[in-house]
Design an enzyme around this catalytic site. Structure first.
Site, PDB file in Angstrom:
ATOM      1  N   GLY A 129      73.424  29.298  66.573  1.00 32.55           N
ATOM      2  CA  GLY A 129      74.537  30.051  67.149  1.00 32.55           C
ATOM      3  C   GLY A 129      74.407  31.507  66.745  1.00 32.55           C
ATOM      4  O   GLY A 129      73.653  31.833  65.824  1.00 32.55           O
ATOM      5  N   CYS A 166      69.031  26.190  62.269  1.00 37.41           N
ATOM      6  CA  CYS A 166      69.279  27.633  62.255  1.00 37.41           C
ATOM      7  C   CYS A 166      70.699  27.925  61.745  1.00 37.41           C
ATOM      8  O   CYS A 166      71.007  27.629  60.595  1.00 37.41           O
ATOM      9  CB  CYS A 166      69.003  28.212  63.637  1.00 37.41           C
ATOM     10  SG  CYS A 166      68.785  29.988  63.618  1.00 37.41           S
ATOM     11  N   TYR A 167      71.590  28.435  62.585  1.00 38.70           N
ATOM     12  CA  TYR A 167      72.972  28.661  62.128  1.00 38.70           C
ATOM     13  C   TYR A 167      73.559  27.382  61.544  1.00 38.70           C
ATOM     14  O   TYR A 167      74.281  27.408  60.547  1.00 38.70           O
ATOM     15  CB  TYR A 167      73.846  29.145  63.294  1.00 38.70           C
ATOM     16  CG  TYR A 167      75.322  29.268  62.929  1.00 38.70           C
ATOM     17  CD1 TYR A 167      75.811  30.388  62.264  1.00 38.70           C
ATOM     18  CD2 TYR A 167      76.222  28.240  63.230  1.00 38.70           C
ATOM     19  CE1 TYR A 167      77.150  30.485  61.909  1.00 38.70           C
ATOM     20  CE2 TYR A 167      77.559  28.325  62.886  1.00 38.70           C
ATOM     21  CZ  TYR A 167      78.025  29.452  62.228  1.00 38.70           C
ATOM     22  OH  TYR A 167      79.349  29.548  61.876  1.00 38.70           O
ATOM     23  N   HIS A 199      63.428  26.235  64.901  1.00 36.46           N
ATOM     24  CA  HIS A 199      63.965  25.423  66.009  1.00 36.46           C
ATOM     25  C   HIS A 199      63.001  24.285  66.363  1.00 36.46           C
ATOM     26  O   HIS A 199      62.033  24.511  67.097  1.00 36.46           O
ATOM     27  CB  HIS A 199      64.198  26.311  67.234  1.00 36.46           C
ATOM     28  CG  HIS A 199      65.365  27.221  67.064  1.00 36.46           C
ATOM     29  ND1 HIS A 199      66.645  26.858  67.397  1.00 36.46           N
ATOM     30  CD2 HIS A 199      65.455  28.469  66.534  1.00 36.46           C
ATOM     31  CE1 HIS A 199      67.473  27.841  67.108  1.00 36.46           C
ATOM     32  NE2 HIS A 199      66.779  28.835  66.583  1.00 36.46           N
ATOM     33  N   GLU A 239      63.402  21.981  68.403  1.00 36.14           N
ATOM     34  CA  GLU A 239      63.530  21.586  69.812  1.00 36.14           C
ATOM     35  C   GLU A 239      62.671  22.431  70.746  1.00 36.14           C
ATOM     36  O   GLU A 239      62.449  22.058  71.893  1.00 36.14           O
ATOM     37  CB  GLU A 239      65.010  21.675  70.240  1.00 36.14           C
ATOM     38  CG  GLU A 239      65.596  23.091  70.372  1.00 36.14           C
ATOM     39  CD  GLU A 239      66.051  23.701  69.040  1.00 36.14           C
ATOM     40  OE1 GLU A 239      65.645  23.199  67.981  1.00 36.14           O
ATOM     41  OE2 GLU A 239      66.797  24.698  69.070  1.00 36.14           O
ATOM     42  N   ASP A 279      70.826  14.075  93.266  1.00 35.10           N
ATOM     43  CA  ASP A 279      71.952  13.546  92.496  1.00 35.10           C
ATOM     44  C   ASP A 279      72.791  12.557  93.316  1.00 35.10           C
ATOM     45  O   ASP A 279      73.069  11.445  92.871  1.00 35.10           O
ATOM     46  CB  ASP A 279      72.859  14.682  91.992  1.00 35.10           C
ATOM     47  CG  ASP A 279      72.113  15.661  91.106  1.00 35.10           C
ATOM     48  OD1 ASP A 279      71.016  15.298  90.642  1.00 35.10           O
ATOM     49  OD2 ASP A 279      72.601  16.779  90.892  1.00 35.10           O
ATOM     50  N   LYS A 283      69.103  16.381  84.460  1.00 37.92           N
ATOM     51  CA  LYS A 283      68.412  16.317  85.769  1.00 37.92           C
ATOM     52  C   LYS A 283      67.104  15.522  85.694  1.00 37.92           C
ATOM     53  O   LYS A 283      66.809  14.724  86.580  1.00 37.92           O
ATOM     54  CB  LYS A 283      68.114  17.757  86.227  1.00 37.92           C
ATOM     55  CG  LYS A 283      67.688  17.866  87.662  1.00 37.92           C
ATOM     56  CD  LYS A 283      68.896  17.872  88.561  1.00 37.92           C
ATOM     57  CE  LYS A 283      68.573  18.099  89.989  1.00 37.92           C
ATOM     58  NZ  LYS A 283      69.811  18.211  90.792  1.00 37.92           N
TER      59      LYS A 283
END
Ligand code: XMP
Length: 514
Positions: free
Chosen positions: A57, A84-85, A172, A174, A230, A370
């Site tokens: 963040g 991180c944050y 990070h 990710e 979708d 998605k």
């Protein structure tokens, strides 16, 4: 939909990678949800999450006004991974110290040294590249923690308290640039939280079908099918559950690409034997659009007319109990579940006006990203051309014809666009370029064909690469492909004598021309 046996919660502190973290967790076959940072410890306990991840963040953990979690969640006995944050907040909350960095702020790919006896870095390499992006750092770890990774400018690149199963990483995991990021996440999910990697698309499809059977019983469901991925996947899940109790209405406004309406009909009526009503409403839409050239007005007319046609058709069907919608997880998060919530409100979420008269809304894809929707689509046997269809705007070709829309102009655009799609597929560009289409510009210009002067339309070609459609680059299409496109369009499409290629990125332009 309560069908998940085990799940992780991602607390959103306003980081730019929140959804990416959640997707990575799901790629490890563990279901997870995104919640606002201030969810109470009691709610976390009640939901039975097996692990908690704090996102990054933009704030500083030592700033009193920054977002803070409920400190009681550290007393639940649930493993926590701070990123991180999130790691800094964990350090600050549990008695460590976080400071701002004056010099040597770390940004980008960074060499990190790991203690591989740590649970988080088990079987990882001792030295590897991680993605850093921070202006604060943990200076002192809280009591009970030990440092498990360092970098040149970061004395606490990772920390862990293996008694309480608390972990913090400054980098990070990710992000793709963190070479073994997925391994660290898996260690957290499988070894710290004890998850069993049960979240898989085949089980999602089967569980959802069972759930829908029970929820719908012998009642009736209505779905607006557009041919987009979708609504197609949502409708097919309901169809597999309750068969002909589902009716799909496909409003063909005549503004679809060449042959698209027929393709949608073939797939759903013939391949899946669905109860499908195709409403040929082209004339209605075209007469409403006649002479209208303002882009916003065109969009509004199409949106309103669509609802009108849909309502008229659904009324003919008598009482229907449920409405099925193709809402997906990012729509839900953007409409209020996450920290980024307040920024925009998605049109799919929030339901229809009260007077529509359905008993309830069915949104079978509410929990999916998605790429997961696509996997479910393939699992259900939907053809690849539909599953991997590029995005197509609701107002269709009407916003790719500059100025007023007419049947003649639509025919020109459909033919030019079909050639573009054919050539992209023939040259293998259809998967690498994220969106590509033709635009009928309002411009007429002078040309010469044979011995005669022409005064005809200009077609613009648009092709972009993008990951999120919020920003986009114009695609660097090989010249020989552009040359072929230009030749074919001029030779094969009547009333076109000029082809141009749009080389504007977004921003400053948008992807569509209107
Ligand atoms: P822009 O033109 O805003 O488009 O850069 C970004 C993405 O959104 C699509 N788009 C729409 N999709 N209804 C939709 O469902 C719409 O009214 C609409 N307008 C734009 C566009 O095709 C691109 O993928």
């Amino acid at each position: 939909m309560e069908i998940k046996n085990e799940s992780i919660v991602v607390l959103d502190f306003g980081g730019q990678y929140t959804q990416l973290i959640a997707r990575r967790v799901r790629e490890c076959n563990v279901y997870c949800e995104i919640k606002p940072y201030n969810i109470s410890a009691a709610e976390i306990k009640e939901k039975g999450y097996m692990g908690i991840i704090f996102t990054g963040g933009p704030n500083s953990a030592y700033d009193d006004n920054g977002p803070k979690c409920d400190p009681d969640l550290f007393k639940l006995g649930i493993p926590v991974l701070g990123i991180c944050y999130g790691a800094q907040l964990m350090a600050e909350t549990l008695g460590g110290k976080v400071i701002g960095i004056q010099d040597n702020r770390e940004y980008g790919k960074t060499e990190v040294e790991f203690n591989t006896s740590s649970l988080l870095f088990h079987s990882a390499k001792e030295n590897n590249v991680c993605w850093m992006s921070h202006t604060d750092r943990i200076e002192e770890v809280p009591h009970g923690f030990k440092i498990t990774a360092i970098s040149k400018d970061c004395p606490v690149a990772a920390m862990e308290d293996n008694k309480r199963n608390f972990f913090g990483v400054q980098f990070h995991p990710e992000v793709q640039h963190t070479v073994e990021g997925t391994l660290y996440l898996k260690n957290f999910l499988y070894n710290a939280c004890g998850c069993n990697a049960e979240w898989k698309m085949d089980s999602f499809v089967n569980d959802t079908i069972d759930y829908l059977k029970e929820k719908i019983g012998n009642k009736k469901v209505l779905c607006a099918l557009s041919g987009g991925v979708d609504s197609s996947v949502a409708a097919l899940l309901v169809h597999k559950a309750v068969g002909k109790q589902l009716t799909c209405i496909f409003v063909d406004h005549g503004l679809l690409r060449k042959d698209e309406g027929d393709q949608v009909e073939t797939v759903f009526r013939q391949q899946f034997d669905m109860n499908l009503i195709r409403v040929d409403a082209k004339d209605r839409f075209l007469s409403k659009l006649a002479g209208v050239s303002d882009p916003e007005r065109k969009r509004k007319i199409i949106g309103e007319e669509f609802i009108r046609v849909f309502e008229e058709e659904s009324q003919k069907l008598g009482k229907i109990d449920f409405l099925c919608q193709g809402t997906i997880y990012p729509d839900v998060v953007e409409s209020g579940a996450g920290q980024s919530a307040v920024i925009k409100s998605h049109h799919n979420v929030g339901g229809l006006p009260d007077d529509v008269g359905f008993e309830g809304i069915i949104e079978p894809l509410r929990d999916l990203f998605k790429d997961e929707v696509r996997k479910a689509g393939l699992e259900l046997g939907i053809p690849e051309f539909l599953v991997f269809r590029q995005p197509f705007p609701g107002p269709g070709l009407a916003i790719r014809i500059m100025g007023d829309v007419s049947e003649d102009k639509l025919d020109i655009l459909k033919d030019a666009d079909a050639i573009l799609r054919e050539e992209f597929a023939a040259n293998g560009l259809d998967r690498s370029v994220n969106q590509y289409f033709a635009v009928l510009t309002g411009i007429k210009s002078v040309g010469v064909m044979g011995d005669g002067r022409t005064y005809d339309y200009t077609i613009a070609l648009r092709a972009v690469t993008t990951s999120d459609f919020m920003t986009a680059d114009w695609a660097k299409i090989p010249f020989d492909v552009l040359e072929k496109l230009s030749n074919r369009i001029i030779n094969e499409v009547k009333n076109v004598n000029r082809v141009v290629y749009d080389i504007t990125s977004k921003p400053p332009a948008t992807i569509e021309w209107e």
